[in-house]
Design a protein around this motif. Sequence first.
Motif, mmCIF file in Angstrom:
data_model
loop_
_atom_site.group_PDB
_atom_site.id
_atom_site.type_symbol
_atom_site.label_atom_id
_atom_site.label_comp_id
_atom_site.label_asym_id
_atom_site.label_seq_id
_atom_site.Cartn_x
_atom_site.Cartn_y
_atom_site.Cartn_z
ATOM 1 N N GLY A 104 16.648 16.901 8.079
ATOM 2 C CA GLY A 104 18.030 16.485 8.180
ATOM 3 C C GLY A 104 18.257 15.021 7.870
ATOM 4 N N GLY A 105 17.191 14.303 7.501
ATOM 5 C CA GLY A 105 17.313 12.874 7.199
ATOM 6 C C GLY A 105 16.755 12.547 5.835
ATOM 7 N N LYS A 106 16.254 11.333 5.700
ATOM 8 C CA LYS A 106 15.702 10.881 4.420
ATOM 9 C C LYS A 106 14.484 10.005 4.681
ATOM 10 C CE LYS A 106 18.725 6.833 4.332
ATOM 11 N NZ LYS A 106 19.881 6.158 3.709
ATOM 12 N N PHE A 107 13.686 9.829 3.650
ATOM 13 C CA PHE A 107 12.508 8.968 3.701
ATOM 14 C C PHE A 107 12.592 8.031 2.500
ATOM 15 C CE2 PHE A 107 8.241 7.537 3.055
ATOM 16 C CZ PHE A 107 7.633 7.565 4.303
ATOM 17 N N THR A 108 12.456 6.724 2.734
ATOM 18 C CA THR A 108 12.677 5.732 1.680
ATOM 19 C C THR A 108 11.366 5.063 1.283
ATOM 20 O OG1 THR A 108 14.900 5.302 2.502
ATOM 21 C CG2 THR A 108 13.924 3.629 1.067
ATOM 22 N N VAL A 109 11.149 4.970 -0.022
ATOM 23 C CA VAL A 109 9.979 4.276 -0.566
ATOM 24 C C VAL A 109 10.453 3.073 -1.373
ATOM 25 C CG1 VAL A 109 7.929 4.449 -2.035
ATOM 26 C CG2 VAL A 109 8.697 6.444 -0.714
ATOM 27 N N CYS A 110 9.930 1.908 -1.033
ATOM 28 C CA CYS A 110 10.248 0.668 -1.743
ATOM 29 C C CYS A 110 9.000 0.142 -2.440
ATOM 30 C CB CYS A 110 10.753 -0.404 -0.775
ATOM 31 S SG CYS A 110 12.253 0.057 0.110
ATOM 32 N N GLY A 111 9.201 -0.495 -3.584
ATOM 33 C CA GLY A 111 8.108 -1.124 -4.310
ATOM 34 C C GLY A 111 7.970 -2.595 -3.949
ATOM 35 N N ASP A 112 7.411 -3.364 -4.859
ATOM 36 C CA ASP A 112 7.157 -4.785 -4.631
ATOM 37 C C ASP A 112 8.441 -5.510 -4.206
ATOM 38 O OD1 ASP A 112 5.373 -3.538 -6.472
ATOM 39 O OD2 ASP A 112 4.611 -5.482 -7.106
ATOM 40 N N VAL A 113 8.324 -6.369 -3.193
ATOM 41 C CA VAL A 113 9.447 -7.234 -2.811
ATOM 42 C C VAL A 113 9.089 -8.719 -2.978
ATOM 43 C CG1 VAL A 113 10.619 -5.606 -1.313
ATOM 44 C CG2 VAL A 113 8.788 -7.005 -0.363
ATOM 45 N N HIS A 114 7.817 -9.059 -3.039
ATOM 46 C CA HIS A 114 7.316 -10.358 -3.509
ATOM 47 C C HIS A 114 8.065 -11.584 -2.977
ATOM 48 C CE1 HIS A 114 3.870 -9.811 -6.024
ATOM 49 N NE2 HIS A 114 4.448 -8.873 -6.762
ATOM 50 N N GLY A 115 8.211 -11.672 -1.681
ATOM 51 C CA GLY A 115 8.745 -12.903 -1.109
ATOM 52 C C GLY A 115 10.211 -13.163 -1.381
ATOM 53 N N GLN A 116 10.942 -12.171 -1.918
ATOM 54 C CA GLN A 116 12.372 -12.332 -2.200
ATOM 55 C C GLN A 116 13.163 -11.832 -0.981
ATOM 56 O OE1 GLN A 116 11.691 -11.739 -7.024
ATOM 57 N NE2 GLN A 116 13.539 -10.877 -6.120
ATOM 58 N N PHE A 117 13.189 -12.649 0.061
ATOM 59 C CA PHE A 117 13.675 -12.243 1.380
ATOM 60 C C PHE A 117 15.118 -11.755 1.344
ATOM 61 C CE2 PHE A 117 15.421 -13.646 5.631
ATOM 62 C CZ PHE A 117 14.792 -12.667 6.384
ATOM 63 N N TYR A 118 15.976 -12.402 0.607
ATOM 64 C CA TYR A 118 17.395 -12.037 0.623
ATOM 65 C C TYR A 118 17.638 -10.732 -0.124
ATOM 66 C CZ TYR A 118 17.835 -16.524 2.799
ATOM 67 O OH TYR A 118 17.674 -17.562 3.688
ATOM 68 N N ASP A 119 16.858 -10.465 -1.166
ATOM 69 C CA ASP A 119 16.933 -9.165 -1.834
ATOM 70 C C ASP A 119 16.333 -8.073 -0.952
ATOM 71 O OD1 ASP A 119 18.097 -10.146 -4.282
ATOM 72 O OD2 ASP A 119 16.139 -11.007 -4.754
ATOM 73 N N PHE A 120 15.292 -8.409 -0.233
ATOM 74 C CA PHE A 120 14.669 -7.501 0.729
ATOM 75 C C PHE A 120 15.673 -7.085 1.806
ATOM 76 C CE2 PHE A 120 12.553 -7.796 4.971
ATOM 77 C CZ PHE A 120 11.751 -6.651 4.936
#
Length: 488
Positions: free
Chosen positions: A225-241
Amino acid sequence: MAAAVSEEAASRAEEHKLQANAYIKEKKFALAVEYYNKAIDLNPGNHVYYGNRSLAQIRLENYGSAIIDADKCIELNPGYVKAYYRRADANLALNKLKLALLDFRRASKYAPKDPDLRRKLQQCEKAVRVLNFEKALATPKEEIIPEHTKIVLEDIVVEDTHTGCRMTQNEEGKDVVTLEFVLDMIEDFKKGKNLHKRYAYAIILGALEVIRELPNVVHVESPKGGKFTVCGDVHGQFYDFLNIFELNGMPSETNPYLFNGDFVDRGSWSAEIIFTLFALKCLYPSSLHLARGNHETKNMNKLYGFEGEIQAKYTNQMADVFREVFCWLPLGHIINDKAFVVHGGLFASDDVTIADLQSFDRNREPPDEGYMCEMLWSDPQEALGRAPSKRGVALQFGPDITKAFLERNNLELVIRSHEVRDEGYTVEHDGFLVTVFSAPNYCDHMGNKGAFITFSGDDFKMNFTQFSAVEHPDVKPMAYANNYLFGG
């Protein structure tokens, strides 16, 4: 001796080179490579084309290809100084300091007054001296006392004058991560504040306590009934993260996430990202999943900024503790017994099973070859079979390799990260392999979108969400990176 080409072919080749040079200035490096390729096809004996393409490959982080191009350039013109310089830069990026030093010395013979070259030569010489000194004084592995075991939280006092976020304590007097604390911590980070050292260590050691108990490859489930999220590289970009959470909700027991490596380096808020992720791991140990990337390693952190950032914002000892904790991060995940998620990619061997990947000790810096190296560094290619890596580490693998691995392990999909994608993601290998990259406008100049994947917990349907970069404070990428590689 290169074969002669017609005036028309040479002229057209020069046109392609000029277009490629323009793309370099516009920071469109993949297009630059494409036009240098056209120039080389028309006039393969012109050394400058290989030298210029080497630079574009470096900007794309294809260091193996950059070295090959520099080699060809030097073969055609041994006196072309830029080729030595670029081969040295590529070897530096691979942490092959001694090879880089040889080329900086060769280049300096041809251009002894070049100030930038002199600076890099001196700094590379210093780095090699330090490396040799460290090796000479190295303590035998069995005698090393891990830095994290030396931290006694009770001895670190939080002063009454401390104005930042504060942890609450449980009945035993132990600092506890709560959602309120995480949200307060994020707000402090936005204001440019650092964590108190006690809380920083409490988060790191709390995360270590959780992740060291995990297998090399972790099985996870998407919630019904929900979702599962996969994220790739975020590389120190805190505000985009943080923007990912704005778009998709904060991680929680009902909104699980997997961050697929390369949390740190490059961007200049790696500390803020890793503390947020580790705090969330303490808070939701079964719903916030973390995989090791090739940048959660000692050599990469020393070159690309994380080590310098932690030393600048916190302490040298804390950088050492992070290094130890990174060695315990899992190397892969399997979602719903269907999708194999790994930072880099697949293997040099045809008979690899998930059981094989569970069988080795991951608590180490990655070796130069083998399963661990390949999980962190490999990349897909369009052609069938395998090929040497354009990065100079691990290998490239084709659609047949992907399909065979999935069939052997009764899986349906490979998800990986590790490479910039213009649209934030690509679906490759006849739909059996997905690359997802979550750092938009990578390093403030690539112009790419970011993306993340959500899987439905009911039918495991895959959806992609793309997003653009958001504004951030005026701190440049690589602000803490090693200056002999990136200038400054």
